[in-house]
Design an enzyme around this catalytic site. Structure first.
Site, PDB file in Angstrom:
ATOM      1  N   GLU A  48       0.861  -1.111   0.072  1.00 10.21           N
ATOM      2  CA  GLU A  48       0.258  -0.033  -0.286  1.00 10.21           C
ATOM      3  C   GLU A  48       0.437   1.474  -0.284  1.00 10.21           C
ATOM      4  O   GLU A  48       1.797   1.171   0.883  1.00 10.21           O
ATOM      5  CB  GLU A  48      -0.711  -0.499   1.223  1.00 10.21           C
ATOM      6  CG  GLU A  48      -1.205   0.996   1.533  1.00 10.21           C
ATOM      7  CD  GLU A  48      -2.692   1.607   0.434  1.00 10.21           C
ATOM      8  OE1 GLU A  48      -2.198   2.082  -0.686  1.00 10.21           O
ATOM      9  OE2 GLU A  48      -4.269   1.159   0.801  1.00 10.21           O
ATOM     10  N   HIS A  77      -0.595   4.024  -0.111  1.00  8.13           N
ATOM     11  CA  HIS A  77      -1.417   5.607  -0.455  1.00  8.13           C
ATOM     12  C   HIS A  77      -1.554   6.517  -1.545  1.00  8.13           C
ATOM     13  O   HIS A  77      -1.869   7.655  -1.259  1.00  8.13           O
ATOM     14  CB  HIS A  77      -1.451   5.841   0.817  1.00  8.13           C
ATOM     15  CG  HIS A  77      -2.025   5.044   2.246  1.00  8.13           C
ATOM     16  ND1 HIS A  77      -1.012   4.420   2.894  1.00  8.13           N
ATOM     17  CD2 HIS A  77      -3.436   4.738   2.311  1.00  8.13           C
ATOM     18  CE1 HIS A  77      -2.210   3.545   3.687  1.00  8.13           C
ATOM     19  NE2 HIS A  77      -3.733   3.778   3.217  1.00  8.13           N
ATOM     20  N   GLU A  95      -0.224  -0.788  -4.314  1.00  4.89           N
ATOM     21  CA  GLU A  95      -1.718   0.102  -4.955  1.00  4.89           C
ATOM     22  C   GLU A  95      -0.950   1.256  -4.090  1.00  4.89           C
ATOM     23  O   GLU A  95      -0.411   2.378  -3.826  1.00  4.89           O
ATOM     24  CB  GLU A  95      -1.966  -0.353  -3.102  1.00  4.89           C
ATOM     25  CG  GLU A  95      -3.621   0.459  -3.770  1.00  4.89           C
ATOM     26  CD  GLU A  95      -4.658  -0.105  -2.604  1.00  4.89           C
ATOM     27  OE1 GLU A  95      -5.583   0.385  -2.114  1.00  4.89           O
ATOM     28  OE2 GLU A  95      -4.559  -1.318  -1.650  1.00  4.89           O
ATOM     29  N   GLU A 108      -9.514   3.177  -5.828  1.00  4.84           N
ATOM     30  CA  GLU A 108     -10.607   3.518  -4.884  1.00  4.84           C
ATOM     31  C   GLU A 108     -11.660   5.054  -4.885  1.00  4.84           C
ATOM     32  O   GLU A 108     -12.325   5.794  -4.312  1.00  4.84           O
ATOM     33  CB  GLU A 108      -9.525   3.763  -3.570  1.00  4.84           C
ATOM     34  CG  GLU A 108      -8.496   4.636  -2.756  1.00  4.84           C
ATOM     35  CD  GLU A 108      -8.017   3.903  -1.692  1.00  4.84           C
ATOM     36  OE1 GLU A 108      -8.423   4.823  -0.467  1.00  4.84           O
ATOM     37  OE2 GLU A 108      -7.150   3.267  -1.692  1.00  4.84           O
ATOM     38  N   HIS A 115     -11.936  -1.686  -3.607  1.00  9.62           N
ATOM     39  CA  HIS A 115     -12.052  -0.989  -2.552  1.00  9.62           C
ATOM     40  C   HIS A 115     -12.961  -1.455  -1.297  1.00  9.62           C
ATOM     41  O   HIS A 115     -14.255  -0.883  -1.598  1.00  9.62           O
ATOM     42  CB  HIS A 115     -11.706  -0.168  -2.537  1.00  9.62           C
ATOM     43  CG  HIS A 115     -10.798   0.949  -1.334  1.00  9.62           C
ATOM     44  ND1 HIS A 115     -11.983   1.994  -0.829  1.00  9.62           N
ATOM     45  CD2 HIS A 115      -9.811   1.628   0.018  1.00  9.62           C
ATOM     46  CE1 HIS A 115     -10.884   2.550   0.554  1.00  9.62           C
ATOM     47  NE2 HIS A 115      -9.977   1.996   1.000  1.00  9.62           N
TER      48      HIS A 115
END
Length: 393
Positions: free
Chosen positions: A197, A199, A223, A249, A299
């Site tokens: 991740e 972000h 991600e 997401e 997500h």
């Protein structure tokens, strides 16, 4: 069956979750003229009060409309809101109401959502763990907790190893990130999938450096390696790396999704049903991704109603790779809200067959947890990170 009342409800409790945003839910309750009730969920993040207010406005576009006309109802608001494609608050409000209408439609017909969408492609949905690494900082922290997750039967886990780095990362940050990822890989073995991740917080050059350091640990995907809106950054990242990219997401519509697919910027799409347009658009997004040979990993990080509808939709699409899961790391009240209707066993969730979205909402608990829509406090650690991890060692 017509819509009589739409009520946004903010839920909170002294029992907190793995992150600031995980400690709040925004539930939408839709009541009909013949007494039926359906539930949806909107996204809180830092915008609890704004989304609550938006729901009050968006609801006015649905009052008196027929529940069964879900597609028409979606387009009715699309017609009204000139800035829908640019408004997260409007998009998540519309998504929440859409979910509740599908819940009502299933209840009216006595069928779970999966039957309304063509039937199950799979009886159980594979899930990966997220939220498990609260307060993990050192490689040893990550290693110990990762073993616990695998001990619960999970075959995949996702985590953010980047501490407080944002936009750029230096050699010290790269070293710390690699040590954390190496510790997790060595503790879970090669048969368990790991997902990294980011972000959506790095520039392209930093993200490329990260990919070159971490690709040897065979992540299932990276991600949001660069900022969501950084199209040139995504193009540069794709041209300089070999890793699989997951993102999506933050998408709030069908046509925005098409852009990322057509540009070839994503391998695994992560639409969020609570902001991409509910079930109505979520199903279309999954089909569009299928046409581009892109897999889906919805997500699914906010609450137990979102989780329930995500399981239903994940069960019917052929191009699912895996579903995100916070369920075991929710505060207990989120599981109690749906009477623990979607437990995870050996890394899989059996698809519920109750009418609608598949779970029963505890209405007494819903009222007990009702809270005022107040702004969240802001600290140095952003609300979007898993708590206690915004630091180095």
């Amino acid at each position: 069956m017509k819509i009589q009342e739409i009520t946004p409800i903010v839920l909170s409790s002294k029992e907190k979750g793995a992150a600031t945003w995980a400690s709040t839910m925004i539930v939408v309750k839709v009541e009909t003229t013949d007494g039926m009730v359906g539930y949806g969920e909107a996204v809180p993040t830092l915008r609890v009060s704004q989304v609550f207010s938006a729901l009050k406005q968006v609801s006015k576009g649905f009052m008196g409309q027929e529940v069964e006309r879900v597609e028409r109802n979606y387009h009715r608001w699309y017609t009204q809101d000139f800035y829908l494609s640019r408004s997260f608050e409007s998009a998540t409000s519309l998504s929440a109401i859409d979910i509740a209408l599908w819940d009502l439609l299933g209840k009216e017909l006595g069928a779970p959502l999966n039957k309304l969408l063509g039937g199950k492609f799979r009886d159980e949905v594979p899930v990966y763990a997220n939220g498990w690494y609260k307060d993990c900082v050192t490689p040893q922290d990550f290693s110990v907790r990762a073993k616990e997750v695998v001990g619960k039967g999970y075959k995949g886990l996702k985590f953010d190893p980047f501490g407080a780095y944002f936009d750029w990362i230096d050699e010290r940050g790269l070293k710390q990130a690699e040590e954390r990822v190496k510790a997790v890989r060595e503790s879970v073995g090669d048969e368990v999938e790991i997902m990294i991740e980011h972000h959506g917080r790095f520039n392209a050059n930093s993200a490329i450096s990260i990919a070159k350091r971490l690709e040897k640990y065979n992540p299932l995907f990276m991600e949001e390696p660069v900022h969501h809106e950084d199209i040139e950054g995504y193009r540069k990242y794709r041209s300089h790396t070999q890793v699989r990219v997951a993102m999506g997401e933050r998408l709030i519509g069908l046509k925005e999704t098409l852009f990322y697919l057509r540009e070839g910027l994503v391998d695994i799409l992560q639409p969020d049903i609570t902001n991409v347009g509910g079930v109505t658009v979520g199903r279309k997004v999954a089909s569009m991704a299928e046409a581009f040979d892109v897999e889906i990993a919805f997500h699914n990080a906010f609450g137990s109603i979102q989780n329930a509808v995500s399981i239903q939709l994940a069960s019917v699409i052929p191009n699912l790779v895996i579903l995100e899961n916070f369920y075991d790391w929710f505060p207990k009240w989120k599981r109690d809200l749906v009477r623990n209707g979607t437990p995870v066993e050996n890394g899989r969730v059996k698809v519920p067959d109750r009418p609608g979205i598949g779970v029963e909402v505890d209405e007494e608990l819903l009222e007990e947890l009702r809270a005022d829509p107040v702004p969240l406090e802001v600290s140095d650690e952003p609300v979007w990170v898993v708590g206690g991890t915004w630091r180095g060692y």
